[in-house]
Design a protein around this motif. Sequence first.
Motif, PDB file in Angstrom:
ATOM      1  N   GLY A 138      -0.053  10.851  -4.372  1.00  0.00           N
ATOM      2  CA  GLY A 138      -1.243  10.591  -3.582  1.00  0.00           C
ATOM      3  C   GLY A 138      -1.691   9.143  -3.610  1.00  0.00           C
ATOM      4  O   GLY A 138      -2.752   8.793  -3.084  1.00  0.00           O
ATOM      5  N   VAL A 139      -0.875   8.275  -4.203  1.00  0.00           N
ATOM      6  CA  VAL A 139      -1.197   6.848  -4.307  1.00  0.00           C
ATOM      7  C   VAL A 139      -0.615   6.109  -3.105  1.00  0.00           C
ATOM      8  O   VAL A 139       0.548   6.321  -2.736  1.00  0.00           O
ATOM      9  N   THR A 140      -1.411   5.251  -2.503  1.00  0.00           N
ATOM     10  CA  THR A 140      -0.929   4.407  -1.414  1.00  0.00           C
ATOM     11  C   THR A 140      -0.184   3.227  -2.021  1.00  0.00           C
ATOM     12  O   THR A 140      -0.703   2.553  -2.912  1.00  0.00           O
ATOM     13  N   ALA A 141       1.028   2.984  -1.559  1.00  0.00           N
ATOM     14  CA  ALA A 141       1.867   1.942  -2.152  1.00  0.00           C
ATOM     15  C   ALA A 141       2.184   0.864  -1.130  1.00  0.00           C
ATOM     16  O   ALA A 141       2.294   1.129   0.071  1.00  0.00           O
ATOM     17  N   PHE A 142       2.325  -0.350  -1.633  1.00  0.00           N
ATOM     18  CA  PHE A 142       2.639  -1.509  -0.806  1.00  0.00           C
ATOM     19  C   PHE A 142       3.784  -2.268  -1.472  1.00  0.00           C
ATOM     20  O   PHE A 142       3.658  -2.681  -2.631  1.00  0.00           O
ATOM     21  N   VAL A 143       4.897  -2.435  -0.779  1.00  0.00           N
ATOM     22  CA  VAL A 143       6.006  -3.209  -1.330  1.00  0.00           C
ATOM     23  C   VAL A 143       5.868  -4.648  -0.841  1.00  0.00           C
ATOM     24  O   VAL A 143       5.850  -4.909   0.366  1.00  0.00           O
ATOM     25  N   ILE A 179      -6.118   7.035 -11.463  1.00  0.00           N
ATOM     26  CA  ILE A 179      -5.950   7.953 -10.341  1.00  0.00           C
ATOM     27  C   ILE A 179      -7.081   8.968 -10.461  1.00  0.00           C
ATOM     28  O   ILE A 179      -7.179   9.674 -11.470  1.00  0.00           O
ATOM     29  N   LEU A 180      -7.935   9.004  -9.482  1.00  0.00           N
ATOM     30  CA  LEU A 180      -9.054   9.927  -9.490  1.00  0.00           C
ATOM     31  C   LEU A 180      -8.718  11.144  -8.653  1.00  0.00           C
ATOM     32  O   LEU A 180      -8.014  11.045  -7.646  1.00  0.00           O
ATOM     33  N   LYS A 181      -9.231  12.286  -9.083  1.00  0.00           N
ATOM     34  CA  LYS A 181      -9.021  13.489  -8.293  1.00  0.00           C
ATOM     35  C   LYS A 181      -9.689  13.311  -6.932  1.00  0.00           C
ATOM     36  O   LYS A 181     -10.765  12.724  -6.819  1.00  0.00           O
ATOM     37  N   GLY A 192      -6.995   7.509  -2.843  1.00  0.00           N
ATOM     38  CA  GLY A 192      -7.717   6.240  -2.780  1.00  0.00           C
ATOM     39  C   GLY A 192      -7.205   5.155  -3.695  1.00  0.00           C
ATOM     40  O   GLY A 192      -7.657   4.011  -3.618  1.00  0.00           O
ATOM     41  N   THR A 193      -6.250   5.488  -4.572  1.00  0.00           N
ATOM     42  CA  THR A 193      -5.663   4.478  -5.455  1.00  0.00           C
ATOM     43  C   THR A 193      -4.519   3.769  -4.739  1.00  0.00           C
ATOM     44  O   THR A 193      -3.798   4.380  -3.955  1.00  0.00           O
ATOM     45  N   ALA A 194      -4.374   2.480  -5.016  1.00  0.00           N
ATOM     46  CA  ALA A 194      -3.317   1.681  -4.394  1.00  0.00           C
ATOM     47  C   ALA A 194      -2.551   0.917  -5.453  1.00  0.00           C
ATOM     48  O   ALA A 194      -3.108   0.523  -6.486  1.00  0.00           O
ATOM     49  N   VAL A 195      -1.269   0.691  -5.204  1.00  0.00           N
ATOM     50  CA  VAL A 195      -0.455  -0.140  -6.085  1.00  0.00           C
ATOM     51  C   VAL A 195       0.436  -1.036  -5.239  1.00  0.00           C
ATOM     52  O   VAL A 195       1.019  -0.596  -4.247  1.00  0.00           O
ATOM     53  N   ILE A 196       0.500  -2.304  -5.617  1.00  0.00           N
ATOM     54  CA  ILE A 196       1.352  -3.295  -4.955  1.00  0.00           C
ATOM     55  C   ILE A 196       2.588  -3.478  -5.821  1.00  0.00           C
ATOM     56  O   ILE A 196       2.479  -3.758  -7.020  1.00  0.00           O
TER      57      ILE A 196
END
Length: 308
Positions: A104-109, A304-306, A73-77
Amino acid sequence: MKQILLAVMILTLMLNTSAQEVLPLYEGDSIPNSRTSSNEERSERAGDGILRTYKVSRPTLTVYLPAADKANGTAVIICPGGGYRILADDHEGSAVAKLFNDWGVTAFVLKYRIPDDATMDDKTIGPLQDAQRAIQLVREKAKLWQLNPRQVGIMGFSAGGHLAAMATVHYDDPKIANPLGTSLRPDFAILAYPVISFSEELAHKGSREQLIGKEPTASQLRYYSAEEQVDKKTPPVFLMHARDDKAVKVDNSLRFKEALDKFKVKNDIYLYDNGGHGFGLKNSTSDVEWMKYVKQWMFGMDLILKKR
């Protein structure tokens, strides 16, 4: 029949975990602060192996989804560097996104616009508009990607680090339309050998000139110096730099850390003795993988949460 169904399921899983969706950052042709111009964007891989993208005027966001069983559920741009002249969107973009996916982090470039008077009415705010829009877009579509809208961070390298820092300190000064009142404040920032200050003492002159010109005003210099804009509401920051960086002085990161400490903003820093500038994930002079410290920091800060 069962074998066919199994093959379809495996193929679907592969597509969901490996294919990247490229989204236009703005709907239709409604790119704010944009002049009518031809699309001259091009990408080249030079002899050093680095993929460089030039003359970006149509910004996009490329989505990198982790495997469903890892997603937390965590995201990083991610904002690649390039002195506001090009985007190094491979080793400071896609490679980084794939590592985040492993966590497990959703990433956006973010392919943000290169400042250019030919394509923008005001080139000084174009990249910041794109960074703010990326945060807005990810938050507003959080359900689509099964994200926690309160776990959206931003990351940047070099001049991309400057852009990420600008989004981190100027979230309450929107440069885009925001009809839903979506928060533009990133929940955390990760800055790798970042340009922080536009002061005469510390500035990377090429980045400064490309963004705000050869004769910036005093107010512009202050506005675009992130260390001057920190306050107690600034989100947590992780910094990484090499002490021998000759392109962007390490004092950029050190000065920013001083400002964060002054306002008691949570932060951490990792400094290499050597490595220079622009090395991305791997500093060839060291066995230390700095992103491992980023991961520890994110878990320690509950960024980052479990998985529930």
